[in-house]
Design an enzyme around this catalytic site. Sequence first.
Site, PDB file in Angstrom:
ATOM      1  N   ASP A  69      -2.617  -9.686   6.258  1.00 12.92           N
ATOM      2  CA  ASP A  69      -3.083  -8.876   5.130  1.00 12.92           C
ATOM      3  C   ASP A  69      -3.347  -7.445   5.578  1.00 12.92           C
ATOM      4  O   ASP A  69      -3.627  -7.171   6.747  1.00 12.92           O
ATOM      5  CB  ASP A  69      -4.330  -9.484   4.481  1.00 12.92           C
ATOM      6  CG  ASP A  69      -5.511  -9.604   5.429  1.00 12.92           C
ATOM      7  OD1 ASP A  69      -5.291  -9.891   6.625  1.00 12.92           O
ATOM      8  OD2 ASP A  69      -6.661  -9.415   4.980  1.00 12.92           O
ATOM      9  N   GLU A 134      -8.398 -11.161   6.737  1.00 14.02           N
ATOM     10  CA  GLU A 134      -9.188 -10.447   7.746  1.00 14.02           C
ATOM     11  C   GLU A 134      -9.746  -9.158   7.175  1.00 14.02           C
ATOM     12  O   GLU A 134     -10.860  -8.768   7.487  1.00 14.02           O
ATOM     13  CB  GLU A 134      -8.331 -10.153   8.978  1.00 14.02           C
ATOM     14  CG  GLU A 134      -9.129  -9.757  10.217  1.00 14.02           C
ATOM     15  CD  GLU A 134      -9.463  -8.267  10.292  1.00 14.02           C
ATOM     16  OE1 GLU A 134     -10.338  -7.894  11.097  1.00 14.02           O
ATOM     17  OE2 GLU A 134      -8.848  -7.464   9.555  1.00 14.02           O
TER      18      GLU A 134
END
Length: 376
Positions: A69, A134
């Site tokens: 991400d 994250e």
Amino acid sequence: MSQEVLTLAQDLISRPSVTPLDEGCQTLMAERLAAQGFEIESMVFEDTTNMWARRGKEGPLFCFAGHTDVVPVGDLNRWHTPPFDPVVIDGYLHGRGAADMKGSLAAMVVATERFVEKHPDHNGSIAFLITSDEEGPFINGTTRVIDTLEARNEKITWSLVGEPSSTHKLGDIVKNGRRGSLTGNLTINGIQGHVAYPHLADNPIHKAAPALDELARMKWDNGNEFFPPTSFQIANINGGTGASNVIPGALEVMFNFRYSTEVTAEILIQRVLNILDAHGLDYDISWIFNGLPFLTGDGPLLDATREAIKQVTGSDTDPQTSGGTSDGRFIAPTGAHVIELGPVNATIHKVNECVKVSDLELLTQCYEVILEKLLC
């Protein structure tokens, strides 16, 4: 210079995986790893996609850790090129995630492919722990995968997190630990009223100011040879209705500690409560435990990392614990040794994020040498 790591990095960047989306990045990585004999396990928790890939059954277990991400792109008008259309300009690969951390992911995969081709019967096992959570709330990502591994007693020996650790040149800094992070959400209660009649109200801003000043000036510890002193920072403060003639009924304060191994979260909490109580405040407070401090000292992983950087770049590295938190905080409590090594971090989370193309190849070589030193 080989183009394989650049090509894979571009393929990953072209997928707009704004947190918590993965957009097929892990599938792309899984296909490459499966071809090298990895067993692939997808772990989806609510809106988060995670991948656990492992080659080998025996220990020691070396684990690459990272995230697919990326943060939002921000103002598109300020980007020189479309953020998900990766292009090379003057030797730099541009695109969201180039440095944080799709360049590292590409380097991990290519380094592993090269290593396995040369050493198909290597010692121990290699794993990848990859998440799409994250940059977001980090609730359903690495921490959930670690819980799953712990439940089946699958232990990581060494973990290399691909966060962009470098400052000026590749490998000049590695992170061999991180400070703990503790957030407090504090509400100071008062009595709302008219500013012309303060005797009929109780101003929480006035009441809180001396206590907040004491908290801001407090020396929490002296740090140590590995960690700077603990810091306290007020991040948000809000009170009032927006009107100039109303005394507010409450003041909300959000603050954060980045703390060393000289104190614990419990000690910090008690000291905060003591100060608030000493000032006679009526308050409510809640706490968010973002991560414990951890430190990887001298040993096989740190030694291999130092030697690899020296061998590939010709320069020495400086292990540090500064900076923000990473998913290493969820891996270290299992007993694993954790190191962070990745590209230069000058443009991370900014518009026009980029990474030096030649650094991607150097990083790949560093990762491969680390594997050789630990598993050959």
